[in-house]
Design an enzyme around this catalytic site. Sequence first.
Site, PDB file in Angstrom:
ATOM      1  N   THR A 176       0.834  -1.207   0.000  1.00 53.67           N
ATOM      2  CA  THR A 176       0.000   0.000   0.000  1.00 53.67           C
ATOM      3  C   THR A 176       0.866   1.254   0.000  1.00 53.67           C
ATOM      4  OG1 THR A 176      -1.826  -1.079   1.084  1.00 53.67           O
ATOM      5  CG2 THR A 176      -1.588   1.252   1.547  1.00 53.67           C
ATOM      6  N   ASP A 207      -8.397  -1.435   5.712  1.00 48.39           N
ATOM      7  CA  ASP A 207      -8.401  -0.204   6.520  1.00 48.39           C
ATOM      8  C   ASP A 207      -8.167   1.053   5.694  1.00 48.39           C
ATOM      9  OD1 ASP A 207      -5.765  -1.317   6.049  1.00 48.39           O
ATOM     10  OD2 ASP A 207      -4.987   0.283   7.337  1.00 48.39           O
ATOM     11  N   THR A 227      -0.192   1.212   6.793  1.00 47.77           N
ATOM     12  CA  THR A 227      -0.045   0.056   5.912  1.00 47.77           C
ATOM     13  C   THR A 227       0.140  -1.186   6.772  1.00 47.77           C
ATOM     14  OG1 THR A 227       1.303  -1.058   4.270  1.00 47.77           O
ATOM     15  CG2 THR A 227       2.440   0.554   5.645  1.00 47.77           C
ATOM     16  N   GLY A 228      -0.549  -2.249   6.416  1.00 50.49           N
ATOM     17  CA  GLY A 228      -0.435  -3.468   7.211  1.00 50.49           C
ATOM     18  C   GLY A 228      -1.654  -4.333   7.002  1.00 50.49           C
TER      19      GLY A 228
HETATM   20  N1  ASP Z   1      -3.748  -2.204   4.651  1.00 49.80           N
HETATM   21  C1  ASP Z   1      -3.983  -2.778   3.355  1.00 49.80           C
HETATM   22  C2  ASP Z   1      -5.219  -3.628   3.379  1.00 49.80           C
HETATM   23  O1  ASP Z   1      -5.420  -4.357   4.329  1.00 49.80           O
HETATM   24  C3  ASP Z   1      -2.851  -3.621   2.861  1.00 49.80           C
HETATM   25  C4  ASP Z   1      -1.517  -2.940   2.842  1.00 49.80           C
HETATM   26  O2  ASP Z   1      -1.213  -2.106   3.694  1.00 49.80           O
HETATM   27  O3  ASP Z   1      -0.730  -3.256   1.919  1.00 49.80           O
HETATM   28  O4  ASP Z   1      -5.956  -3.612   2.422  1.00 49.80           O
END
Ligand code: ASP
Length: 310
Positions: A176, A207, A227-228
């Site tokens: 992300t 999120d 991001t996570g």
């Molecule tokens: N937070 C993002 C999601 O769960 C994924 C990411 O941070 O890469 O969609």
Amino acid sequence: MRKFAIAIHGGAGTILRSSMSAERELTYRKALEEAILAGEAVLMKNGRSIDAVEAAIVSLEDNPLFNAGKGSVFTHDGKNEMDASIMNGKDLMAGAVAGVQNIKNPIRLARAVMEKSEHVFMAGLGAQEFAKKINAEFMPDDYFFVQHRFDQLQEAKKSDTMVLDHTVDKEKKFGTVGAVAIDAHGNLAAGTSTGGMTNKKHGRVGDTPIIGSGTYANNKTCAISCTGHGEFFIRSVVAYDISCLMEYKGLTLKKACDIVVMDKLVKIGGEGGLIAIDAKGNIELPYNSEGMYRASKKQDEELYIGIYKD
Ligand code: ASP
């Protein structure tokens, strides 16, 4: 006049020095530099933080290296469903989209929801219709086809789980993208954009487009982009929690980030990180994973770029 500052991320996760070639690392560094300079260019001309955030994110969305816009990961059905949100700390205006397809720059669409609609959050077909109405730029499916992402999906399907970016390389990575900034007028802004998680179910929303979870900005406190593993970030209301710890408990940005990212999230198994900037221009880039693609630049200071744990 205040000093401006900007920070960006290109995702967190198991990003190991050992599994990265020097050439690949350089490509990431260049991409991060290009994006942060695009944002800084706006701030240098006395521009608004919201414009700087959008410019930096558009640069990352256009780069296939990151899981947003062009480089978005595939859903279980082999589609790209993208989420994005943006927030202005000055007036708490916000815009978000979820599950949009074929939109070149979802962050621009999120901003259009904020500025050209009476809503905050639009999803799926309704968001697509809105995009057509405001003449957003659409791209055909093959623009979003990145072989590497397709291979990831095939691998993920074998285990029938929703997995994170780059599992093929035995890496866990959330690609992300996001940006936070403060401009010379002291206004904060934040934005985040993603393709979500590989092999996610049709309609799954993370999120990223949720104001208060993946993105938040308030001139009184801070601007945050996360991001996570989205499910954990939603349940922890991460971005707003940090702002609340500052507003109601008087904590510093650093302390608030430490509590939320290194303690609260860890306790429920939430892997990832975030970028944060406060009303004084302090920057924090915390993450509880192995690494996070990140960069920051304060006015009159050197550019910082990080990937691994320093
Ligand atoms: N937070 C993002 C999601 O769960 C994924 C990411 O941070 O890469 O969609």
